[in-house]
Design a protein around this motif. Structure first.
Motif, short mmCIF file in Angstrom:
data_model
loop_
_atom_site.label_atom_id
_atom_site.label_comp_id
_atom_site.label_asym_id
_atom_site.label_seq_id
_atom_site.Cartn_x
_atom_site.Cartn_y
_atom_site.Cartn_z
N SER A 139 -91.39 -7.35 -8.83
CA SER A 139 -92.70 -7.55 -8.22
C SER A 139 -93.09 -9.01 -8.22
O SER A 139 -94.16 -9.36 -7.75
N PHE A 140 -92.24 -9.89 -8.80
CA PHE A 140 -92.48 -11.33 -8.76
C PHE A 140 -91.90 -11.94 -7.49
O PHE A 140 -91.91 -13.14 -7.32
N GLU B 88 -86.60 -10.95 -14.98
CA GLU B 88 -86.93 -11.87 -13.89
C GLU B 88 -87.04 -13.32 -14.32
O GLU B 88 -86.57 -14.21 -13.62
N LEU B 89 -87.62 -13.55 -15.48
CA LEU B 89 -87.68 -14.92 -15.97
C LEU B 89 -86.49 -15.25 -16.86
O LEU B 89 -86.20 -16.42 -17.10
N GLY B 90 -85.81 -14.24 -17.36
CA GLY B 90 -84.55 -14.46 -18.06
C GLY B 90 -84.68 -15.13 -19.41
O GLY B 90 -83.76 -15.83 -19.85
N VAL B 91 -85.80 -14.96 -20.10
CA VAL B 91 -85.96 -15.61 -21.39
C VAL B 91 -85.08 -14.94 -22.42
O VAL B 91 -84.66 -13.79 -22.28
N ARG B 92 -84.76 -15.66 -23.49
CA ARG B 92 -83.96 -15.10 -24.57
C ARG B 92 -84.82 -14.51 -25.67
O ARG B 92 -84.39 -13.64 -26.43
N GLY B 93 -86.05 -15.02 -25.78
CA GLY B 93 -86.93 -14.51 -26.82
C GLY B 93 -88.35 -15.00 -26.65
O GLY B 93 -88.64 -15.83 -25.78
N ARG C 252 -83.25 -18.64 -6.45
CA ARG C 252 -83.77 -17.78 -7.51
C ARG C 252 -84.53 -18.63 -8.52
O ARG C 252 -84.76 -19.80 -8.32
N LEU C 253 -84.90 -18.01 -9.65
CA LEU C 253 -85.73 -18.70 -10.62
C LEU C 253 -85.05 -18.79 -11.99
O LEU C 253 -85.36 -18.04 -12.90
N PRO C 254 -84.12 -19.73 -12.17
CA PRO C 254 -83.39 -19.82 -13.43
C PRO C 254 -84.08 -20.67 -14.48
O PRO C 254 -83.51 -20.98 -15.50
N ILE C 255 -85.33 -21.04 -14.26
CA ILE C 255 -85.96 -22.06 -15.08
C ILE C 255 -86.05 -21.69 -16.55
O ILE C 255 -85.81 -22.50 -17.42
N LEU C 256 -86.39 -20.44 -16.85
CA LEU C 256 -86.58 -20.05 -18.24
C LEU C 256 -85.35 -19.41 -18.86
O LEU C 256 -85.39 -19.05 -20.04
N THR C 257 -84.29 -19.25 -18.13
CA THR C 257 -83.13 -18.54 -18.62
C THR C 257 -82.61 -19.15 -19.91
O THR C 257 -82.29 -20.33 -19.97
N PHE D 248 -94.58 -5.98 -18.51
CA PHE D 248 -94.66 -7.40 -18.79
C PHE D 248 -93.40 -7.90 -19.49
O PHE D 248 -92.82 -8.92 -19.11
N VAL D 249 -92.95 -7.18 -20.51
CA VAL D 249 -91.73 -7.57 -21.22
C VAL D 249 -90.52 -7.47 -20.30
O VAL D 249 -89.60 -8.30 -20.35
N GLU D 250 -90.52 -6.48 -19.43
CA GLU D 250 -89.43 -6.34 -18.46
C GLU D 250 -89.34 -7.56 -17.56
O GLU D 250 -88.25 -8.04 -17.23
N LYS D 251 -90.50 -8.09 -17.14
CA LYS D 251 -90.50 -9.29 -16.30
C LYS D 251 -89.92 -10.48 -17.05
O LYS D 251 -89.15 -11.25 -16.50
#
Length: 378
Positions: free
Chosen positions: A35-36, A195-200, A94-99, A188-191
């Motif tokens: 949805s982002f 989608e944002l690809g954070v590790r933690g 795509r949006l790899p910024i936070l990966t 929210f956690v799923e996003k």
């Protein structure tokens, strides 16, 4: 706000060097089934004067701030990216910024010592990001109010946190609240994961999230475990002044922790020593100087209407031990705040005579000892 005396983590056995993180960031992309879709990332250089004069987030909700740097991590934030909404979009869109990064969760209005502790804990586990929501006042019908920190001054403060964060400057990610308001805690956690690809994530023990603040810190830990994310919950940084009684009537969430509410309270009282303790630095007031016809300068006095201020001033009164920096010279002064204007009075004659004659866009004023923080013309 937050301190590091207690930590809960998921998947804590994963370790990675800064170089490996750079590789992860450069190689990773985000899924497009979200949805982002249609969110855009606008990367702003806060050194630009134009960014100081506008406090807007991009139309589609996500705004990431990029510090100037030549390293691999910063190079990832070198251009504006968008998602097309198709499953076949190229990786560059795509949006790899936070990966691979570790995201600190909060509002980050004041950038006080509790917020700094969040950034410190995030930096211990990976590349630190601050994630907050903007536009909440408009969506929820809150009365508009001046920010504690001017938009154009945030980079300076985050840069000052680098020595606490392994010499890495935390970056900011601002999400348009209207785009995520109705997400459940799980969504929210799923996003964050898909989608944002954070590790933690790092959050305080009082953190709440999801629609109508349905999720708390324990829910965050459980959901992060389900989605394979690390979760670090840290104790609040407590306010040693302990004025909770006076603040409970203002904010029922107050439990004695350092908070933006307390900073506003201290500014309202004109207690600048207390403000400095909460912020971990002097409070800096920013004046927009573009319309210099509204300024008056007489020998050792400079006056400007309060409508030129870009952030929150203390209560009306006289403040000693302030300073400004003109031509790289720190000039001690006193500040007088009245109902309509702010006045700077230098202790030396003609010290302000050059201000209105120069092409200055922004003027900063520090409330406190010049030795502690200094003030800059941006």
């Amino acid at each position: 706000m937050l301190g590091g005396s207690r930590c809960i983590s998921q998947h804590c056995n994963f370790h990675c060097s800064a170089h490996q993180f750079s590789t992860i960031l450069a190689a990773s992309t985000l899924t497009s089934n979200s949805s982002f879709k249609n969110f855009r990332i606008r990367l702003r250089n806060r050194n630009s004067n134009s960014s100081c004069l506008s406090n807007k987030v991009c139309d589609f909700g996500v705004n990431c701030v990029q510090p100037k740097s030549s390293d691999t991590q910063s190079s990832l934030l070198s251009e504006t990216l968008s998602q097309s909404g198709t499953d076949e979009e190229p990786p560059s869109e795509r949006l790899p910024i936070l990966t691979g990064g570790i995201v600190a969760l909060g509002k980050f209005d004041a950038l006080h010592i509790g917020h700094r502790e969040l950034a410190i804990q995030a930096a211990k586990r990976g590349i630190p990001f601050l994630l907050s929501f903007v536009g909440m006042a408009e969506v929820l019908g809150w009365e508009p109010r001046a920010p504690i920190v001017a938009e154009c001054d945030r980079k300076r403060i985050l840069s000052s946190w680098a020595p606490y964060c392994g010499n890495v400057m935390p970056r900011e990610l601002q999400i348009d609240f209207s785009k995520v308001r109705y997400l459940t805690p799980c969504q929210f956690v799923e996003k964050l994961s898909k989608e944002l690809g954070v590790r933690g994530v790092v959050a305080g023990e009082n953190y709440r999230f999801g629609y109508r603040a349905a999720g708390d810190a324990s829910d965050l830990v459980k959901l992060c475990e389900e989605y394979g994310l690390e979760a670090y919950i840290i104790n609040s940084v407590m306010d040693t002044n302990q004025i909770s009684g006076a603040l409970n009537s203002i904010d029922g969430k107050e439990r004695g922790q350092v908070s933006s509410t307390r900073v506003r309270y201290a500014l309202h009282k004109g207690d600048m020593k207390y403000v400095s303790e909460l912020l971990g630095r002097n409070h800096r007031l920013i004046l927009m100087m573009e319309d210099q016809e509204r300024f008056t300068s007489e020998r050792n006095r400079l006056s400007a209407p309060k409508s030129c201020l870009l952030n929150l001033a203390p209560k009306e009164g006289l403040y000693e031990n302030c300073s400004v920096l003109i031509d790289k010279n720190v000039i001690p002064c006193r500040v007088i705040v009245d109902t309509t204007d702010i006045h700077l009075e230098c202790y030396e004659v003609d010290s302000f005579s050059c201000v209105t004659s120069q092409d200055l866009k922004i003027l900063g004023i520090d409330f406190g000892s010049p030795e502690l923080d200094g003030v800059q013309i941006l």
